[in-house]
Enzyme design. Sequence first.
Site, PDB file in Angstrom:
ATOM      1  N   HIS A 298       0.840  -1.205   0.000  1.00 48.73           N
ATOM      2  CA  HIS A 298       0.000   0.000   0.000  1.00 48.73           C
ATOM      3  C   HIS A 298       0.877   1.258   0.000  1.00 48.73           C
ATOM      4  CE1 HIS A 298      -3.139  -2.660   2.137  1.00 48.73           C
ATOM      5  NE2 HIS A 298      -3.524  -2.521   0.881  1.00 48.73           N
TER       6      HIS A 298
ATOM      7  N   SER B  48      -2.922  -7.756   2.837  1.00 45.55           N
ATOM      8  CA  SER B  48      -3.465  -7.545   4.186  1.00 45.55           C
ATOM      9  C   SER B  48      -4.004  -8.851   4.758  1.00 45.55           C
ATOM     10  CB  SER B  48      -4.572  -6.493   4.162  1.00 45.55           C
ATOM     11  OG  SER B  48      -4.043  -5.216   3.903  1.00 45.55           O
TER      12      SER B  48
ATOM     13  N   LYS C 163     -17.351  -6.973   4.570  1.00 46.73           N
ATOM     14  CA  LYS C 163     -16.087  -7.382   5.187  1.00 46.73           C
ATOM     15  C   LYS C 163     -16.156  -7.190   6.692  1.00 46.73           C
ATOM     16  CE  LYS C 163     -12.953  -6.710   1.314  1.00 46.73           C
ATOM     17  NZ  LYS C 163     -11.637  -6.193   0.915  1.00 46.73           N
TER      18      LYS C 163
END
Length: 165
Positions: free
Chosen positions: A18, A129, A42
């Site tokens: 990121h 992630s 999510k």
Amino acid sequence: MKKKCVFAGTFDPPTLGHKDIVLKCLTLFDEVIVAILINPNKSPLFSEEARLAMLRKVFSVYPKVRVLAYDGLTVDLLRREGAQFYVRGIRNGTDYDYEVQLNYINMDMYPDMVTVFLPTRQEFLHISSSLVKDALRFHKSVDRYVPEEIRGDLRKYLQEDKRNV
């Protein structure tokens, strides 16, 4: 006219990949908006506030980066912010295939939008992630995968989580 871009994601937690994409954006745009998009589908490991705090730490030395959270469609965020460019980080062909489909849907809703695909550096191709969260769940160090600015936060999370097991 100021060239702005939006780089949106869950950032649960932010990774070196990121950060790499945002640093590339800084060479192309006058302002980079890093947006945590709240996705009701999510269940993030970290709260919205924790993710905002981590992103702000990572990018605190970059005045052209602004961090925010947004609940809604990306195209609406782009319009609200007056940003034409939507940046997507790409690690592989699977990422590209997924992102190009979203691009077509987004373009239907916001024809002036330009999606910019930026490949991450080779040394970050394996980082996601999801993998970082898995390592954290099993009480493993993630220092090699996350920005230095938040390593202490994630170590603290590991220690707190171990006490709650």
